[in-house]
Design a protein around this motif. Structure first.
Motif, mmCIF file in Angstrom:
data_model
loop_
_atom_site.group_PDB
_atom_site.id
_atom_site.type_symbol
_atom_site.label_atom_id
_atom_site.label_comp_id
_atom_site.label_asym_id
_atom_site.label_seq_id
_atom_site.Cartn_x
_atom_site.Cartn_y
_atom_site.Cartn_z
ATOM 1 N N HIS A 144 0.813 -1.218 0.000
ATOM 2 C CA HIS A 144 0.000 0.000 0.000
ATOM 3 C C HIS A 144 0.851 1.275 0.000
ATOM 4 N N SER A 145 2.076 1.172 -0.475
ATOM 5 C CA SER A 145 2.997 2.320 -0.436
ATOM 6 C C SER A 145 2.457 3.516 -1.219
ATOM 7 N N GLN A 146 1.869 3.263 -2.354
ATOM 8 C CA GLN A 146 1.355 4.379 -3.160
ATOM 9 C C GLN A 146 0.253 5.114 -2.405
ATOM 10 N N LEU A 147 -0.662 4.391 -1.790
ATOM 11 C CA LEU A 147 -1.738 5.000 -1.010
ATOM 12 C C LEU A 147 -1.177 5.766 0.183
ATOM 13 N N LEU A 148 -0.250 5.159 0.922
ATOM 14 C CA LEU A 148 0.302 5.798 2.113
ATOM 15 C C LEU A 148 1.050 7.085 1.765
ATOM 16 N N LEU A 149 1.815 7.054 0.691
ATOM 17 C CA LEU A 149 2.547 8.251 0.258
ATOM 18 C C LEU A 149 1.591 9.330 -0.266
ATOM 19 N N GLU A 150 0.604 8.910 -1.033
ATOM 20 C CA GLU A 150 -0.373 9.858 -1.576
ATOM 21 C C GLU A 150 -1.145 10.515 -0.434
ATOM 22 N N TRP A 151 -1.501 9.725 0.591
ATOM 23 C CA TRP A 151 -2.242 10.278 1.723
ATOM 24 C C TRP A 151 -1.385 11.287 2.488
ATOM 25 N N ALA A 152 -0.127 10.966 2.712
ATOM 26 C CA ALA A 152 0.767 11.882 3.427
ATOM 27 C C ALA A 152 0.901 13.197 2.661
ATOM 28 N N SER A 153 1.036 13.117 1.358
ATOM 29 C CA SER A 153 1.139 14.314 0.528
ATOM 30 C C SER A 153 -0.166 15.114 0.570
ATOM 31 N N TYR A 154 -1.284 14.433 0.525
ATOM 32 C CA TYR A 154 -2.612 15.057 0.587
ATOM 33 C C TYR A 154 -2.785 15.810 1.902
ATOM 34 N N GLU A 155 -2.481 15.173 3.005
ATOM 35 C CA GLU A 155 -2.588 15.817 4.317
ATOM 36 C C GLU A 155 -1.678 17.049 4.396
ATOM 37 N N ASN A 156 -0.487 16.943 3.844
ATOM 38 C CA ASN A 156 0.442 18.070 3.843
ATOM 39 C C ASN A 156 -0.132 19.242 3.046
ATOM 40 N N ARG A 157 -0.689 18.949 1.890
ATOM 41 C CA ARG A 157 -1.284 20.013 1.072
ATOM 42 C C ARG A 157 -2.482 20.638 1.779
ATOM 43 N N LEU A 158 -3.315 19.827 2.407
ATOM 44 C CA LEU A 158 -4.480 20.367 3.113
ATOM 45 C C LEU A 158 -4.069 21.274 4.263
ATOM 46 N N SER A 159 -2.948 20.980 4.893
ATOM 47 C CA SER A 159 -2.502 21.798 6.031
ATOM 48 C C SER A 159 -2.217 23.235 5.607
ATOM 49 N N GLN A 160 -1.999 23.453 4.325
ATOM 50 C CA GLN A 160 -1.776 24.810 3.828
ATOM 51 C C GLN A 160 -3.068 25.625 3.835
ATOM 52 N N PHE A 161 -4.195 24.946 3.767
ATOM 53 C CA PHE A 161 -5.487 25.625 3.740
ATOM 54 C C PHE A 161 -5.958 25.998 5.130
ATOM 55 N N HIS A 162 -5.810 25.068 6.055
ATOM 56 C CA HIS A 162 -6.321 25.311 7.394
ATOM 57 C C HIS A 162 -5.775 24.261 8.342
ATOM 58 N N HIS A 163 -5.700 24.623 9.595
ATOM 59 C CA HIS A 163 -5.287 23.646 10.593
ATOM 60 C C HIS A 163 -6.318 22.541 10.673
ATOM 61 N N LYS A 164 -5.865 21.358 11.001
ATOM 62 C CA LYS A 164 -6.789 20.237 11.152
ATOM 63 C C LYS A 164 -7.761 20.515 12.273
ATOM 64 N N GLU A 165 -8.926 19.986 12.106
ATOM 65 C CA GLU A 165 -9.977 20.099 13.101
ATOM 66 C C GLU A 165 -9.532 19.369 14.376
ATOM 67 N N LYS A 166 -9.741 19.987 15.516
ATOM 68 C CA LYS A 166 -9.320 19.397 16.783
ATOM 69 C C LYS A 166 -10.018 18.082 17.072
ATOM 70 N N THR A 167 -11.216 17.909 16.559
ATOM 71 C CA THR A 167 -11.961 16.684 16.844
ATOM 72 C C THR A 167 -11.796 15.646 15.748
#
Length: 175
Positions: A144-167
């Motif tokens: 599942h390396s492709q999924l895990l890497l893609e998810w990490a990149s996705y989360e990193n990009r989203l962090s540019q928009f807004h902080h993650k929700e506390k909940t």
């Protein structure tokens, strides 16, 4: 050339990550605020919220010209705030929006057994939960390396928009 306010609206309408469940699972509301009929109200610790994704979002806001909750017109993600302050260019933000949209398409193909209407975050964490006993194995990480890497990149990009929700739900702990 479009005005800054027109460009802000264009970016918001093109993005929609604050409405479609990408950034948040709920939006703040007020006790006596009139919500549209399909907006599910939640009360958490005496705070009022409505559930996301918004039932009135279909690739863009379908009730943009209606009396919407205050947060719908007031919220500015971190990138939009930077644009408003002249710290980021319009085209730069458009590119970031398109990158995330493309990633969402790739992730929908990579996450096993994702349902058509299921949120990516929900599907990803359900996948991790289902495989919690194998998460740390080399076989799983390779498979599942492709999924895990893609998810990490996705989360990193989203962090540019807004902080993650506390909940926000966290990944299951592994032993």
């Amino acid at each position: 050339m479009a005005t800054s306010q027109n460009q802000e609206q264009e970016l918001c309408k093109d993005c929609g990550f604050c409405c479609d469940g990408t950034l948040f699972t709920r939006a703040t509301s007020f006790k006596n605020e009139a919500l549209l009929p399909k907006m599910g109200v939640e009360i958490v610790d005496d705070s009022y919220w409505f559930k996301l994704p918004c039932q009135y979002f279909d690739k863009c806001c379908t009730v943009y010209d209606h009396n919407r909750p205050a947060i719908c017109g007031d919220f500015k993600c971190r990138l939009l705030s930077k644009f408003s302050n002249g710290k980021l260019e319009f085209d730069e933000i458009k590119k970031k929006i398109e990158q995330i949209k493309d990633q969402k398409i790739r992730l929908k193909k990579l996450i096993p057994n994702i349902k058509e209407t299921q949120l990516l975050k929900e599907a990803y964490y359900a996948f991790l939960e289902k495989n919690k006993n194998e998460l740390k194995t080399k076989k799983f990480r390779i498979q599942h390396s492709q999924l895990l890497l893609e998810w990490a990149s996705y989360e990193n990009r989203l962090s540019q928009f807004h902080h993650k929700e506390k909940t926000a739900r966290k990944a299951p702990k592994t032993k």
